[in-house]
Motif scaffolding. Structure first.
Motif, PDB file in Angstrom:
ATOM      1  N   UNK A 257      -0.372  24.162   0.180  1.00 16.57           N
ATOM      2  CA  UNK A 257      -0.637  23.348   1.374  1.00 16.57           C
ATOM      3  C   UNK A 257      -1.255  24.172   2.491  1.00 16.57           C
ATOM      4  N   UNK A 258      -0.771  25.387   2.648  1.00 18.31           N
ATOM      5  CA  UNK A 258      -1.285  26.238   3.724  1.00 18.31           C
ATOM      6  C   UNK A 258      -2.750  26.615   3.460  1.00 18.31           C
ATOM      7  N   UNK A 259      -3.069  26.943   2.216  1.00 17.70           N
ATOM      8  CA  UNK A 259      -4.451  27.287   1.884  1.00 17.70           C
ATOM      9  C   UNK A 259      -5.386  26.102   2.147  1.00 17.70           C
TER      10      UNK A 259
ATOM     11  N   UNK B 164       2.872  13.986 -13.886  1.00 12.49           N
ATOM     12  CA  UNK B 164       1.525  13.469 -13.657  1.00 12.49           C
ATOM     13  C   UNK B 164       1.481  12.626 -12.381  1.00 12.49           C
ATOM     14  N   UNK B 165       2.558  11.900 -12.107  1.00  9.77           N
ATOM     15  CA  UNK B 165       2.614  11.134 -10.860  1.00  9.77           C
ATOM     16  C   UNK B 165       2.647  12.069  -9.648  1.00  9.77           C
ATOM     17  N   UNK B 166       3.360  13.184  -9.787  1.00  8.25           N
ATOM     18  CA  UNK B 166       3.409  14.165  -8.702  1.00  8.25           C
ATOM     19  C   UNK B 166       2.043  14.809  -8.482  1.00  8.25           C
ATOM     20  N   UNK B 167       1.296  15.038  -9.556  1.00  7.88           N
ATOM     21  CA  UNK B 167      -0.064  15.573  -9.425  1.00  7.88           C
ATOM     22  C   UNK B 167      -0.926  14.601  -8.626  1.00  7.88           C
ATOM     23  N   UNK B 168      -0.854  13.318  -8.981  1.00  6.93           N
ATOM     24  CA  UNK B 168      -1.640  12.312  -8.262  1.00  6.93           C
ATOM     25  C   UNK B 168      -1.249  12.267  -6.787  1.00  6.93           C
ATOM     26  N   UNK B 169       0.051  12.379  -6.517  1.00  6.65           N
ATOM     27  CA  UNK B 169       0.513  12.354  -5.124  1.00  6.65           C
ATOM     28  C   UNK B 169       0.023  13.580  -4.361  1.00  6.65           C
ATOM     29  N   UNK B 170      -0.016  14.714  -5.030  1.00  3.48           N
ATOM     30  CA  UNK B 170      -0.481  15.942  -4.376  1.00  3.48           C
ATOM     31  C   UNK B 170      -1.970  15.850  -4.054  1.00  3.48           C
ATOM     32  N   UNK B 171      -2.744  15.291  -4.971  1.00  2.00           N
ATOM     33  CA  UNK B 171      -4.174  15.109  -4.711  1.00  2.00           C
ATOM     34  C   UNK B 171      -4.400  14.141  -3.554  1.00  2.00           C
TER      35      UNK B 171
END
Length: 311
Positions: free
Chosen positions: A219-221, A245-252
């Motif tokens: 997040x900082x980067x 996979x849901x967490x990946x989508x949320x992070x994007x």
């Protein structure tokens, strides 16, 4: 930790792969540094975990000549008889100091050293012949990988300060101090940032450390203006469940600054290397993805709203 000589910081490089097409944009040279704080169960480079050089032994090349026994100062080589009466070459990995004397003496190239100490100047000299290729096509450069290159942060800083117009990618797990990332971020052209598992307990189980530091650094980067591509090592039945996979989508969605996410299907090369380096048991042999599994992961991520995901 980065070592140092009178001519500057050093790092142990265990491989230099030229004409690489999968470690960032364009034609690249990937430089693999030893040392890693994580212990991922599926790691395909277990020889990179320890920062020091390590002996490698290729059984199929050995002709049982005994030269290694003659020169080894620690008695790490022997030729015991198997229960069936055959003679085999055994290496005592606990006493071997990777001094290299057996490597020099072996006439059949069955022994080699994994890892050589470089200064920044020595590494640039080794990379110079590759520079003309970096201007071909969309443009390439050097990718610093590992292990975890951030384990050699002083070496990285010196390398990056001298890079000029050279395009440099940094492949990282994110497991390093925020201050170290702050120092290098302005000089890195693209971070290839692994996101391995969701939930700090699950991440600790699979990789040997929690995910709090990793996510904070990601997040900082992103919010500092660094270019970051998320990379997704996926192992069937291990870290490819819908929760991850849901967490990946949320992070994007949370970090629109991300360049996107690249799926990296599991392969079992790490397990195949273990005997050669005396590292049996360091990694786990998981089932390889079936044909089409990567496309299934891609479709699932897209159905969950993930943007800019590719293979």
């Amino acid at each position: 930790m980065t070592a140092s000589r009178t001519d500057g910081p050093t790092a142990v490089v265990y491989d230099i792969q030229r004409l690489s097409l999968n470690d960032g944009p364009g034609i690249r040279t990937a430089v693999f540094l030893k040392g890693c704080p994580l212990r991922c169960a599926w790691c395909h480079n277990p020889e990179s975990w320890d920062p020091e050089p390590r002996l490698a032994y290729t059984d199929s090349l050995c002709r049982l000549c005994g030269e290694c026994v003659r020169v080894c100062p620690t008695g790490s080589h022997s030729f015991p008889e198997t229960p069936g009466g055959a003679i085999r070459h055994a290496v005592d990995w606990n006493t071997c100091t990777a001094c290299g004397k057996c490597v020099e003496a072996c006439p059949y190239d069955a022994l080699s050293l994994c890892g050589r100490e470089y200064t920044v100047s020595e590494l640039y000299e080794a990379l110079k012949p590759d520079f003309p290729y970096f201007s071909v096509g969309e443009g390439g450069g050097v990718t610093l990988s590992g292990g975890e290159p951030m384990a050699n942060v002083d070496f990285l800083l010196e390398f990056l300060r001298r890079k000029g117009s050279l395009h440099v990618c940094l492949e990282t797990s994110g497991q390093a101090s925020a201050e170290d990332f702050r120092k290098i971020a302005p000089m890195v052209d693209l971070f290839l940032f692994d996101y391995k598992a969701t939930g700090t307990l699950r991440h600790r189980e699979l990789c040997g450390a929690g995910s709090e530091v990793i996510l904070d650094n990601l997040r900082r980067l992103c919010r500092s203006g660094a270019r970051v591509l998320l990379r997704l090592p996926l192992v069937p039945g291990v870290n490819d469940g819908e929760d991850h996979l849901r967490a990946v989508a949320a992070l994007l969605d949370e970090l629109p600054e991300l360049e996107g996410a690249q799926i990296l299907p599991y392969h079992a090369l790490g397990v195949a290397k273990e005997a050669r380096f005396g590292l049996e048991g360091r990694t786990i042999l998981f089932p390889s993805p079936s044909p089409g599994r990567s496309e299934e992961w891609l479709r699932t991520l897209e159905s969950l709203g993930a943007r800019k995901v590719f293979l």
